[in-house]
Design a protein around this motif. Structure first.
Motif, PDB file in Angstrom:
ATOM      1  N   LEU A 139      -6.856  50.724  44.022  1.00  0.00           N
ATOM      2  CA  LEU A 139      -6.238  49.492  43.531  1.00  0.00           C
ATOM      3  C   LEU A 139      -5.419  49.757  42.270  1.00  0.00           C
ATOM      4  O   LEU A 139      -4.288  49.255  42.124  1.00  0.00           O
ATOM      5  CB  LEU A 139      -7.308  48.437  43.242  1.00  0.00           C
ATOM      6  N   TYR A 140      -5.970  50.529  41.348  1.00  0.00           N
ATOM      7  CA  TYR A 140      -5.254  50.750  40.083  1.00  0.00           C
ATOM      8  C   TYR A 140      -4.064  51.690  40.231  1.00  0.00           C
ATOM      9  O   TYR A 140      -3.130  51.633  39.423  1.00  0.00           O
ATOM     10  CB  TYR A 140      -6.222  51.186  38.979  1.00  0.00           C
ATOM     11  N   THR A 144       1.746  54.175  40.612  1.00  0.00           N
ATOM     12  CA  THR A 144       1.674  55.628  40.503  1.00  0.00           C
ATOM     13  C   THR A 144       1.000  56.223  41.730  1.00  0.00           C
ATOM     14  O   THR A 144       0.224  55.550  42.421  1.00  0.00           O
ATOM     15  CB  THR A 144       0.883  56.048  39.249  1.00  0.00           C
ATOM     16  N   ALA A 145       1.285  57.494  41.959  1.00  0.00           N
ATOM     17  CA  ALA A 145       0.572  58.264  42.981  1.00  0.00           C
ATOM     18  C   ALA A 145      -0.484  59.170  42.357  1.00  0.00           C
ATOM     19  O   ALA A 145      -1.092  59.983  43.055  1.00  0.00           O
ATOM     20  CB  ALA A 145       1.571  59.112  43.781  1.00  0.00           C
ATOM     21  N   ASN A 146      -0.715  59.044  41.048  1.00  0.00           N
ATOM     22  CA  ASN A 146      -1.651  59.934  40.359  1.00  0.00           C
ATOM     23  C   ASN A 146      -3.046  59.871  40.985  1.00  0.00           C
ATOM     24  O   ASN A 146      -3.676  58.812  41.018  1.00  0.00           O
ATOM     25  CB  ASN A 146      -1.792  59.540  38.882  1.00  0.00           C
ATOM     26  N   GLU A 147      -3.541  61.018  41.435  1.00  0.00           N
ATOM     27  CA  GLU A 147      -4.924  61.088  41.907  1.00  0.00           C
ATOM     28  C   GLU A 147      -5.876  60.739  40.773  1.00  0.00           C
ATOM     29  O   GLU A 147      -6.886  60.053  40.969  1.00  0.00           O
ATOM     30  CB  GLU A 147      -5.230  62.484  42.447  1.00  0.00           C
ATOM     31  N   GLY A 179       8.302  58.164  34.136  1.00  0.00           N
ATOM     32  CA  GLY A 179       7.839  59.453  33.627  1.00  0.00           C
ATOM     33  C   GLY A 179       6.748  59.348  32.583  1.00  0.00           C
ATOM     34  O   GLY A 179       6.728  60.129  31.622  1.00  0.00           O
ATOM     35  N   LEU A 180       5.808  58.423  32.777  1.00  0.00           N
ATOM     36  CA  LEU A 180       4.710  58.247  31.827  1.00  0.00           C
ATOM     37  C   LEU A 180       3.558  59.162  32.244  1.00  0.00           C
ATOM     38  O   LEU A 180       3.089  59.094  33.370  1.00  0.00           O
ATOM     39  CB  LEU A 180       4.250  56.790  31.809  1.00  0.00           C
ATOM     40  N   ASP A 181       3.113  60.021  31.341  1.00  0.00           N
ATOM     41  CA  ASP A 181       2.096  61.015  31.707  1.00  0.00           C
ATOM     42  C   ASP A 181       0.681  60.456  31.684  1.00  0.00           C
ATOM     43  O   ASP A 181      -0.135  60.806  32.543  1.00  0.00           O
ATOM     44  CB  ASP A 181       2.186  62.223  30.778  1.00  0.00           C
ATOM     45  N   VAL A 182       0.366  59.654  30.699  1.00  0.00           N
ATOM     46  CA  VAL A 182      -0.943  59.004  30.631  1.00  0.00           C
ATOM     47  C   VAL A 182      -0.709  57.557  30.215  1.00  0.00           C
ATOM     48  O   VAL A 182       0.052  57.280  29.283  1.00  0.00           O
ATOM     49  CB  VAL A 182      -1.891  59.685  29.623  1.00  0.00           C
ATOM     50  N   VAL A 183      -1.360  56.633  30.914  1.00  0.00           N
ATOM     51  CA  VAL A 183      -1.297  55.209  30.571  1.00  0.00           C
ATOM     52  C   VAL A 183      -2.719  54.685  30.549  1.00  0.00           C
ATOM     53  O   VAL A 183      -3.500  54.956  31.468  1.00  0.00           O
ATOM     54  CB  VAL A 183      -0.458  54.395  31.581  1.00  0.00           C
ATOM     55  N   THR A 224      -7.272  53.852  33.482  1.00  0.00           N
ATOM     56  CA  THR A 224      -6.490  54.954  32.912  1.00  0.00           C
ATOM     57  C   THR A 224      -5.894  55.770  34.043  1.00  0.00           C
ATOM     58  O   THR A 224      -6.559  56.024  35.051  1.00  0.00           O
ATOM     59  CB  THR A 224      -7.404  55.857  32.057  1.00  0.00           C
ATOM     60  N   THR A 225      -4.648  56.182  33.890  1.00  0.00           N
ATOM     61  CA  THR A 225      -4.036  57.065  34.887  1.00  0.00           C
ATOM     62  C   THR A 225      -3.434  58.270  34.180  1.00  0.00           C
ATOM     63  O   THR A 225      -2.871  58.156  33.086  1.00  0.00           O
ATOM     64  CB  THR A 225      -2.994  56.318  35.732  1.00  0.00           C
ATOM     65  N   VAL A 226      -3.551  59.430  34.819  1.00  0.00           N
ATOM     66  CA  VAL A 226      -3.173  60.713  34.220  1.00  0.00           C
ATOM     67  C   VAL A 226      -2.314  61.487  35.217  1.00  0.00           C
ATOM     68  O   VAL A 226      -2.725  61.709  36.367  1.00  0.00           O
ATOM     69  CB  VAL A 226      -4.428  61.544  33.854  1.00  0.00           C
ATOM     70  N   SER A 227      -1.141  61.929  34.783  1.00  0.00           N
ATOM     71  CA  SER A 227      -0.262  62.712  35.661  1.00  0.00           C
ATOM     72  C   SER A 227      -0.826  64.106  35.870  1.00  0.00           C
ATOM     73  O   SER A 227      -1.677  64.590  35.107  1.00  0.00           O
ATOM     74  CB  SER A 227       1.134  62.813  35.040  1.00  0.00           C
ATOM     75  N   ASP A 228      -0.332  64.789  36.890  1.00  0.00           N
ATOM     76  CA  ASP A 228      -0.761  66.171  37.140  1.00  0.00           C
ATOM     77  C   ASP A 228      -0.428  67.060  35.939  1.00  0.00           C
ATOM     78  O   ASP A 228      -1.201  67.957  35.582  1.00  0.00           O
ATOM     79  CB  ASP A 228      -0.084  66.715  38.395  1.00  0.00           C
ATOM     80  N   ARG A 229       0.735  66.823  35.331  1.00  0.00           N
ATOM     81  CA  ARG A 229       1.147  67.627  34.173  1.00  0.00           C
ATOM     82  C   ARG A 229       0.177  67.448  33.010  1.00  0.00           C
ATOM     83  O   ARG A 229      -0.243  68.420  32.380  1.00  0.00           O
ATOM     84  CB  ARG A 229       2.572  67.228  33.757  1.00  0.00           C
ATOM     85  N   ALA A 230      -0.204  66.203  32.738  1.00  0.00           N
ATOM     86  CA  ALA A 230      -1.146  65.948  31.641  1.00  0.00           C
ATOM     87  C   ALA A 230      -2.534  66.466  31.995  1.00  0.00           C
ATOM     88  O   ALA A 230      -3.250  66.991  31.132  1.00  0.00           O
ATOM     89  CB  ALA A 230      -1.191  64.457  31.338  1.00  0.00           C
ATOM     90  N   ARG A 231      -2.922  66.332  33.279  1.00  0.00           N
ATOM     91  CA  ARG A 231      -4.257  66.808  33.663  1.00  0.00           C
ATOM     92  C   ARG A 231      -4.368  68.317  33.469  1.00  0.00           C
ATOM     93  O   ARG A 231      -5.430  68.820  33.083  1.00  0.00           O
ATOM     94  CB  ARG A 231      -4.561  66.433  35.105  1.00  0.00           C
TER      95      ARG A 231
END
Length: 402
Positions: free
Chosen positions: A48-49, A55-58, A184-188, A205-212
């Motif tokens: 849901l989030y 985002t597609a962030n896992e 292009g937001l890495d962490v929200v 909270t969502t985290v991009s692959d780059r930030a992870r």
């Protein structure tokens, strides 16, 4: 003593009155944290989030705690001592990001705008070139000033300069447009207690692959409990509870134990997102836009002056300058005592100078807007301010009729 909270219509900058459907969800039976039912709810909440964040962030999870817990988790997990961080500041919550980054040992630079304005992206790029930060940390909607910082251009700047971008969208999410991947937001990080219509206590909270990848490079290995073989390449993350590396592992497929999930708050977070997506994300943002426009027109219809650059105002909260004829806190007290309506003051240089009136979540409704404006008119007149009879309600109704 039995808890018997009084009825309130919370029309301040947050927290707001929670949606009754969310409160009902919170009363559901508890299940164990590794029960397949519970892990299924966790997976469903993540899905849901991802839609809420666009985002597609896992790596999209809940941090257990108020919105500030997720802010701190993001900063302490990304920033090592000596790292350079740039913070665009246009209100109180930008200063909070500065404080948290400095507590993490960062070398912090700021680019500031006067309260009531937003930061020009060109100044952000100039500061990025000069400071060469690892991370830009910015608030999207700062309720202390009611300003909403445009993010798309800042995202492009960070991408060009290979800088991570963290955004606190607690006060703006689902009330204003937020596009994690497109911008292009890495962490929200966000909280439930504003436009999402829930209680404080869970922080999506969502985290991009780059930030992870940056976070995982600092992963702490607990002897006997973890199966990772690699030692951290950076300094160990300074907090255990707010260690995003461990939180992400807890929410990941291995379910590595980190803490006991706050079950009732997960139910609340799930229901907040479910309601938004059932109504439609774009429709929810539009509902906030219309309610905010009606409140803006209403306070102007009462002859009140709106603080700040209205072109960059958040949809969901307006700052109203206090008329000279009245005492700010006395009006707020009368609104609460006589009408059970809460409106907010502000912080620092704006304390006692403005009222902040929110139209968020469950309270972004026509009846809540009109009731607040009618009560404000009565209280202002009772305290000696000359205001047009019916001017606030009439102006708001024109917005709703358009």
């Amino acid at each position: 003593m039995t808890l018997t909270p009084p009825h309130r219509l919370l029309m301040g900058p947050g927290p707001i009155s929670a949606d009754p459907r969310v409160l009902r969800a919170m009363s559901a039976a508890l299940v164990g944290q590794f029960d397949p039912v519970m892990t299924g709810y966790m997976n469903a909440t993540q899905a849901l989030y991802r839609q809420v964040f666009r985002t597609a962030n896992e790596a999209t999870v809940l941090v257990d705690g108020t919105a500030r817990a997720a802010i701190e988790a993001a900063v302490v997990s990304l920033v090592e001592p000596g790292d350079r961080v740039l913070v665009p500041v246009f209100g109180r919550f930008g200063h909070l990001l500065v404080e948290i980054a400095r507590r993490a040992g960062a070398d912090v630079a700021t680019v500031e705008a006067p309260w009531g304005q937003v930061v020009d992206p060109a100044r952000v790029e100039e500061a990025v070139r000069a400071h060469r930060p690892k991370l830009v940390a910015v608030v999207q909607g700062d309720t202390s000033t009611t300003m909403c910082q445009p993010l798309a251009e800042i995202g492009e700047i960070c991408a060009r300069h290979d800088v991570l971008l963290y955004v606190d969208a607690t006060a703006s999410v689902v009330g204003n447009d937020l596009r994690t991947d497109d911008w292009g937001l890495d962490v929200v990080t966000v909280g439930l207690q504003k436009c999402l219509g829930g209680p404080s206590g869970s922080a999506p909270t969502t985290v991009s692959d780059r930030a992870r990848a940056v976070i995982d490079d600092r992963k702490h290995v607990e002897q006997g409990l973890r199966t990772d073989d690699d030692e951290p390449t950076g300094t160990v993350i300074g907090s255990n509870y707010l260690d995003l590396a461990q939180i992400l592992d807890y929410w990941g497929p291995r379910r590595l134990n980190h803490h006991t999930e706050a079950t009732s708050m997960l139910y609340a977070a799930y229901e907040c997102a479910r309601i938004v997506l059932e109504d439609g994300l774009d429709a929810t943002i539009e509902r906030h836009r219309v309610a905010g426009a009606a409140m803006l027109a209403g306070v102007q219809g009462l002859g009140l002056t709106v603080f700040g650059d209205v072109a960059h105002k958040m949809h969901n909260v307006v700052a109203v300058e206090v008329p000279d004829a009245v005492v700010a806190d006395a009006v707020r007290a009368a609104m609460l005592d006589d009408f059970a309506i809460e409106i907010g003051t502000s912080f620092g240089p704006l304390h006692g100078r403005v009222w902040r009136i929110g139209t968020m979540g469950y309270n972004a409704r026509k009846d809540a807007v009109l009731t607040t404006l009618a009560a404000l008119e009565h209280v202002l007149r009772a305290h000696g301010a000359a205001v047009p009879t019916g001017g606030g309600v009439a102006a708001a109704l024109e917005v709703y009729a358009a």
